[in-house]
Design an enzyme around this catalytic site. Structure first.
Site, short mmCIF file in Angstrom:
data_model
loop_
_atom_site.label_atom_id
_atom_site.label_comp_id
_atom_site.label_asym_id
_atom_site.label_seq_id
_atom_site.Cartn_x
_atom_site.Cartn_y
_atom_site.Cartn_z
N TYR A 1 0.84 -1.20 0.00
CA TYR A 1 0.00 0.00 0.00
C TYR A 1 0.88 1.25 0.00
O TYR A 1 0.67 2.17 -0.78
CB TYR A 1 -0.93 -0.01 1.22
CG TYR A 1 -1.89 1.15 1.26
CD1 TYR A 1 -3.15 1.05 0.67
CD2 TYR A 1 -1.53 2.36 1.86
CE1 TYR A 1 -4.03 2.13 0.69
CE2 TYR A 1 -2.41 3.43 1.88
CZ TYR A 1 -3.66 3.31 1.30
OH TYR A 1 -4.52 4.37 1.30
N HIS B 1 1.53 4.20 -3.07
CA HIS B 1 1.36 5.64 -2.84
C HIS B 1 2.67 6.40 -3.02
O HIS B 1 2.65 7.56 -3.44
CB HIS B 1 0.71 5.90 -1.49
CG HIS B 1 -0.76 5.65 -1.51
ND1 HIS B 1 -1.29 4.38 -1.44
CD2 HIS B 1 -1.81 6.49 -1.64
CE1 HIS B 1 -2.61 4.46 -1.52
NE2 HIS B 1 -2.95 5.74 -1.64
N TYR C 1 -3.27 16.53 1.71
CA TYR C 1 -3.83 15.17 1.81
C TYR C 1 -2.80 14.25 2.44
O TYR C 1 -1.69 14.13 1.94
CB TYR C 1 -4.19 14.71 0.39
CG TYR C 1 -5.11 13.50 0.28
CD1 TYR C 1 -5.39 12.67 1.35
CD2 TYR C 1 -5.68 13.19 -0.94
CE1 TYR C 1 -6.23 11.58 1.21
CE2 TYR C 1 -6.53 12.11 -1.10
CZ TYR C 1 -6.80 11.30 -0.02
OH TYR C 1 -7.63 10.22 -0.16
N TRP D 1 -7.50 3.89 -10.47
CA TRP D 1 -6.77 3.79 -9.20
C TRP D 1 -7.49 2.82 -8.25
O TRP D 1 -6.87 1.98 -7.60
CB TRP D 1 -6.62 5.17 -8.56
CG TRP D 1 -5.82 5.13 -7.30
CD1 TRP D 1 -6.28 5.12 -6.02
CD2 TRP D 1 -4.39 5.07 -7.19
NE1 TRP D 1 -5.26 5.07 -5.12
CE2 TRP D 1 -4.07 5.05 -5.82
CE3 TRP D 1 -3.36 5.05 -8.12
CZ2 TRP D 1 -2.77 4.99 -5.34
CZ3 TRP D 1 -2.05 5.01 -7.65
CH2 TRP D 1 -1.77 4.98 -6.28
N TRP D 2 -8.81 2.94 -8.18
CA TRP D 2 -9.57 2.03 -7.33
C TRP D 2 -9.34 0.58 -7.74
O TRP D 2 -9.14 -0.28 -6.89
CB TRP D 2 -11.06 2.33 -7.40
CG TRP D 2 -11.49 3.59 -6.75
CD1 TRP D 2 -10.77 4.42 -5.93
CD2 TRP D 2 -12.78 4.19 -6.88
NE1 TRP D 2 -11.54 5.48 -5.54
CE2 TRP D 2 -12.77 5.37 -6.10
CE3 TRP D 2 -13.93 3.84 -7.57
CZ2 TRP D 2 -13.89 6.20 -6.00
CZ3 TRP D 2 -15.03 4.67 -7.47
CH2 TRP D 2 -15.01 5.83 -6.70
#
Length: 104
Positions: A18, A22, A41, A76-77
């Site tokens: 993960y 990113h 963010y 992306w999802w």
């Protein structure tokens, strides 16, 4: 500006993956986030619960909500669905949090 916070869940054996994804976020994803008003963010991981805590500031709630309709967001999802809890459309399972205190 509107502060938003929410929690998601990453699979226990996918913490490093993960983070890697990113760290290598697609430039077009960053561009889209900024275009739809995302600022400041951050995503934090609690490795003991696999919970992700996300915080961001958006310029406009309605504009931000439309980011989910973009092609890059949908890609992306799909890219992330194997490392975190997702809905049937591959969007992350999200629990929005209500702000109860803020100190400037």
């Amino acid at each position: 500006m509107i502060r938003k916070a929410f929690v998601m869940k990453v699979f226990g054996d996918c913490h490093e993956e993960y983070k890697r994804r990113h760290d290598e976020i697609w430039p077009e994803m960053v561009e889209m986030l900024k275009e739809y008003g995302a600022r400041d963010y951050s995503i934090f991981l609690d490795p003991t619960t696999n919970r992700l805590f996300a915080y961001l500031v958006v310029e406009d709630e309605e504009r931000w909500s439309k980011s989910a309709e973009t092609e890059v967001c949908r890609r992306w999802w799909t890219y992330m669905k194997d490392v975190m809890e997702t809905n049937e459309d591959h969007s992350p399972v999200v629990l929005e949090l209500k702000e109860v205190f803020h100190l400037e």
